[in-house]
Design a protein around this motif. Structure first.
Motif, short mmCIF file in Angstrom:
data_model
loop_
_atom_site.label_atom_id
_atom_site.label_comp_id
_atom_site.label_asym_id
_atom_site.label_seq_id
_atom_site.Cartn_x
_atom_site.Cartn_y
_atom_site.Cartn_z
N LYS A 118 0.83 -1.22 0.00
CA LYS A 118 0.00 0.00 0.00
C LYS A 118 0.86 1.26 0.00
O LYS A 118 0.50 2.26 -0.63
CB LYS A 118 -0.97 -0.01 1.17
N ALA A 119 2.00 1.23 0.69
CA ALA A 119 2.92 2.36 0.66
C ALA A 119 3.44 2.58 -0.76
O ALA A 119 3.56 3.71 -1.23
CB ALA A 119 4.07 2.14 1.63
N LYS A 120 3.73 1.49 -1.45
CA LYS A 120 4.17 1.58 -2.85
C LYS A 120 3.10 2.23 -3.71
O LYS A 120 3.40 3.08 -4.55
CB LYS A 120 4.52 0.19 -3.38
N ILE A 121 1.85 1.84 -3.51
CA ILE A 121 0.75 2.40 -4.29
C ILE A 121 0.64 3.91 -4.04
O ILE A 121 0.47 4.69 -4.98
CB ILE A 121 -0.57 1.68 -3.97
N VAL A 122 0.75 4.31 -2.78
CA VAL A 122 0.69 5.74 -2.45
C VAL A 122 1.80 6.49 -3.19
O VAL A 122 1.55 7.55 -3.80
CB VAL A 122 0.79 5.96 -0.93
#
Length: 115
Positions: A83-87
């Motif tokens: 999810k951090a990567k997506i952000v």
């Protein structure tokens, strides 16, 4: 008044951080200098300058937000997290959209001056 002056200091500090640590921010700043120089040379109209200023500001603001988001994500999620990567990816995509919009506006303004 002191708080106002300090707030400008924080803003300059943030700009310096972005310029000192982000290659893409440096590239966008260089592009801004080149476009401004070319605009002066070609004697752009007021309306053309307004478009250049608008899209240039949009790209710089997007890059600054992207940098802030990346730093915040690294703070709250130091190890890999999908999810951090997506952000981070979505934030980078916002910069890309702003930059591509600036390129299109630049082409619309500058190309006719060379044809």
């Amino acid at each position: 008044m002191r708080r106002l002056i300090k707030s400008f200091g924080y803003a300059f500090s943030g700009s310096a951080y972005a310029f000192g640590t982000q290659l893409n921010f440096k590239i966008h700043c260089l592009a801004l200098v080149l476009v401004t120089t070319l605009g002066w040379y070609l004697d752009l109209t007021l309306q053309e300058w307004l478009w250049i200023a608008g899209v240039s500001g949009m790209v710089i603001v997007a890059e600054l937000f992207n940098t802030a988001i990346e730093v915040l994500v690294d703070l709250v999620s130091p190890s890999y997290n999908e999810k951090a990567k997506i952000v981070k990816d979505v934030s980078a995509a916002a910069v890309l959209v702003a930059a591509l919009t600036a390129v299109v506006v630049g082409l619309i303004i500058f190309l006719p001056k060379f044809c």
